[in-house]
Design an enzyme around this catalytic site. Structure first.
Site, PDB file in Angstrom:
ATOM      1  N   TYR A  87      10.584  -4.160   2.369  1.00  0.00           N
ATOM      2  CA  TYR A  87      11.667  -2.810   1.356  1.00  0.00           C
ATOM      3  C   TYR A  87      12.346  -1.741   2.100  1.00  0.00           C
ATOM      4  CZ  TYR A  87       7.430  -3.753  -1.273  1.00  0.00           C
ATOM      5  OH  TYR A  87       6.056  -4.229  -2.469  1.00  0.00           O
ATOM      6  N   ASP A 118      -9.392  -3.853  -7.514  1.00  0.00           N
ATOM      7  CA  ASP A 118      -8.286  -4.518  -6.472  1.00  0.00           C
ATOM      8  C   ASP A 118      -8.586  -2.760  -5.138  1.00  0.00           C
ATOM      9  OD1 ASP A 118      -6.743  -3.224  -4.245  1.00  0.00           O
ATOM     10  OD2 ASP A 118      -4.694  -4.545  -5.827  1.00  0.00           O
ATOM     11  N   LYS A 147      -6.359  -3.617   4.606  1.00  0.00           N
ATOM     12  CA  LYS A 147      -5.991  -2.304   5.005  1.00  0.00           C
ATOM     13  C   LYS A 147      -7.316  -1.619   6.160  1.00  0.00           C
ATOM     14  CE  LYS A 147      -2.730  -1.163   2.130  1.00  0.00           C
ATOM     15  NZ  LYS A 147      -2.082  -0.910   2.545  1.00  0.00           N
ATOM     16  N   TYR A 185       0.399  -1.784  -9.070  1.00  0.00           N
ATOM     17  CA  TYR A 185       0.544  -2.926  -7.457  1.00  0.00           C
ATOM     18  C   TYR A 185      -0.542  -3.307  -6.592  1.00  0.00           C
ATOM     19  CZ  TYR A 185       2.722  -4.151  -3.095  1.00  0.00           C
ATOM     20  OH  TYR A 185       2.750  -4.914  -2.073  1.00  0.00           O
TER      21      TYR A 185
HETATM   22  C1  LIG Z   1      -3.793  -1.951  -4.172  1.00  0.00           C
HETATM   23  C2  LIG Z   1      -3.449  -2.791  -3.139  1.00  0.00           C
HETATM   24  N1  LIG Z   1      -3.130  -4.140  -3.263  1.00  0.00           N
HETATM   25  C3  LIG Z   1      -2.762  -4.828  -2.747  1.00  0.00           C
HETATM   26  C4  LIG Z   1      -2.144  -4.989  -1.117  1.00  0.00           C
HETATM   27  C5  LIG Z   1      -1.103  -5.320  -0.616  1.00  0.00           C
HETATM   28  O1  LIG Z   1      -1.795  -5.374   0.716  1.00  0.00           O
HETATM   29  P1  LIG Z   1      -1.355  -6.380   1.955  1.00  0.00           P
HETATM   30  O2  LIG Z   1       0.033  -5.315   2.356  1.00  0.00           O
HETATM   31  O3  LIG Z   1      -2.133  -6.347   2.577  1.00  0.00           O
HETATM   32  O4  LIG Z   1      -1.098  -7.348   1.673  1.00  0.00           O
HETATM   33  C6  LIG Z   1      -1.664  -3.199  -1.354  1.00  0.00           C
HETATM   34  C7  LIG Z   1      -0.936  -2.834  -0.232  1.00  0.00           C
HETATM   35  O5  LIG Z   1      -0.758  -1.635  -0.330  1.00  0.00           O
HETATM   36  C8  LIG Z   1      -2.808  -2.347  -1.692  1.00  0.00           C
HETATM   37  O6  LIG Z   1      -2.434  -0.828  -2.032  1.00  0.00           O
END
Ligand SMILES: Cc1ncc(COP(=O)(O)O)c(C=O)c1O
Length: 420
Positions: A16, A235, A264, A142
């Protein structure tokens, strides 16, 4: 700058980042607790918890030990046809924590979202309903950077350059009141026969704008999905493991999704691992005499033993102390500390929930790097983006360290506001 930095920097492509104009990244040589040690000897407090993952603090001894021990016996083995203890123990633990029976491991949050989408689409296909092939997702959502995840993230977000390659799904606004809820209800009823699943970041939408919604709205969306045969995908990659206060954000709304994605903080942020958890019903939808009804996915490093061992150690840490209390303490301190920013010129909103504090600018500052540099100068790592200046520290941050992060935020934003 250290020698390794100078040797490697001409070859690194940062995430980014407009590489033509971005300043150098900060070289970090070690970390402990909530602090990063830089190559020039300075120590800075991490107010972002390594993109919201480092919940127990850096180099937590229990997690480091688990990684060390696992690496002595089995650092990796393929997961197709071979089993190992850490993954099997972790799967049982996650099933017990979430109430969802089946665990599919992967190596990043984005991949766990891809898997969730594939599960949802194929579930209906396997039931002879291939028309149910679209996904409901939300403005400001996201879900990651891979193509499926981008296609269900907000269409006006980070990924517009790839519009022509992403499939269009149904993007709705998260309802805010009874009128928008009525509209949303009608819309979902109208598209239900084409829709496989709804995906949402429960309670807090993260990278798409740090927007909050209420447990009631979340619960209403969940029950709409049940009414219309739409799978509900939570998610929880950002919200999971106490970031919003409860273990999972869905618990605050009293709901049980069909599919949950976690990542995470799953390993306490120490090493990459993610998982997609599915209900017994979703799993049963894949059982068949037809081999084509199997879930066709299998990352090389899925269920990596070292990562699973780290995650098990992290689960033990969560069980050993009251993380709801940690999040509540951070919430109170963030609320009090950030409140004075509310009336300043250029500030659109200040909001806090759990261990998440957000100061939203009315317009994105033109030099976001200058704001970041001011924070570092004052001993804190924060990474505002777009219109969001957010604080998401490790959940174990001490009161004094958090106060420093808040004070620096207030100083830097007040200075910025005075220059408007
Ligand atoms: C809500 C959410 N879903 C998916 C992701 C993607 O995860 P990764 O960066 O481990 O691919 C993130 C990453 O910031 C996220 O905050």
């Amino acid at each position: 700058m250290p020698e390794w930095f100078q040797a490697g920097a001409p070859h690194i492509w940062l995430p980014y980042t407009q590489m033509q104009t971005a300043p150098d990244a900060l070289p970090v040589v070690s970390a402990e607790g909530c602090r990063l040690r830089l190559a020039d000897g300075r120590e800075i407090i991490d107010g972002t918890a390594a993109w919201w993952s480092m919940c127990h603090g850096y180099q937590h001894p229990a997690i480091v030990q688990a990684i060390h021990e696992q690496s002595q016996t089995l650092s990796h083995v393929m997961f197709a046809g071979l089993a190992h203890e850490s993954a099997y123990r972790l799967a049982a633990e996650l099933a017990q924590l979430t109430g969802l029976e089946r665990v599919f491991f992967s190596d990043s949050g984005s991949t766990s979202v891809e898997v969730a989408l594939k599960m949802a689409l194929q579930y209906w296909r396997n039931q002879g309903k291939p028309r149910k092939s679209k996904i409901i997702h939300f403005t400001h959502g996201y879900h990651g950077d891979t193509f499926g995840a981008m296609s269900v993230s907000s269409r006006d977000g980070f990924h517009t350059a790839y519009d022509s390659l992403t499939t269009r799904h149904f993007q709705l606004d998260i309802p805010e009141d009874e009128y928008s809820m009525a509209e949303c209800t009608d819309m979902i009823a109208g598209i239900a026969d084409k829709t496989a699943a709804l995906i949402i970041e429960p309670l807090v939408q993260g990278a798409g704008g740090m927007k909050f919604h209420s447990p009631d709205v979340l619960a209403a969306l969940r029950s709409l999905c049940r009414d219309h045969d739409i799978l509900f995908i939570a998610d929880e990659i950002m919200t999971g493991f106490y970031r919003t206060g409860t273990r999972f954000a869905c618990e605050e709304a009293g709901i049980m999704p069909d599919i949950i994605c976690v990542g995470k903080a799953l390993t306490g942020g120490h090493i990459g691992l993610a998982a997609t958890l599915a209900s017994a019903d979703v799993f049963a939808g894949f059982l068949s005499d037809d081999s084509q009804h199997a879930l066709m996915h299998g990352p090389t490093f899925m269920a990596n033993p070292i990562a699973c061992a780290a995650a098990l150690a992290s689960c033990q840490l969560f069980a050993a102390s009251d993380y709801t209390e940690h999040a509540a303490r951070i919430e109170t301190q963030l609320r009090e500390g950030l409140n004075p920013l509310r009336p300043l010129p250029g500030i659109a909103d200040v909001r806090v929930t759990g261990a998440i504090g957000v100061v939203e600018f009315a317009n994105a500052p033109t030099d976001i790097f200058a704001l970041r540099a001011e924070c570092v100068k004052r001993g804190v790592w924060l990474r505002p983006f777009g219109t969001c200046f957010y604080l998401m520290p490790p959940l174990v941050i001490e009161q004094g360290e958090l106060q420093r992060v808040i004070d620096v935020t207030c100083e830097v934003i007040t200075d910025w506001s005075q220059r408007l």
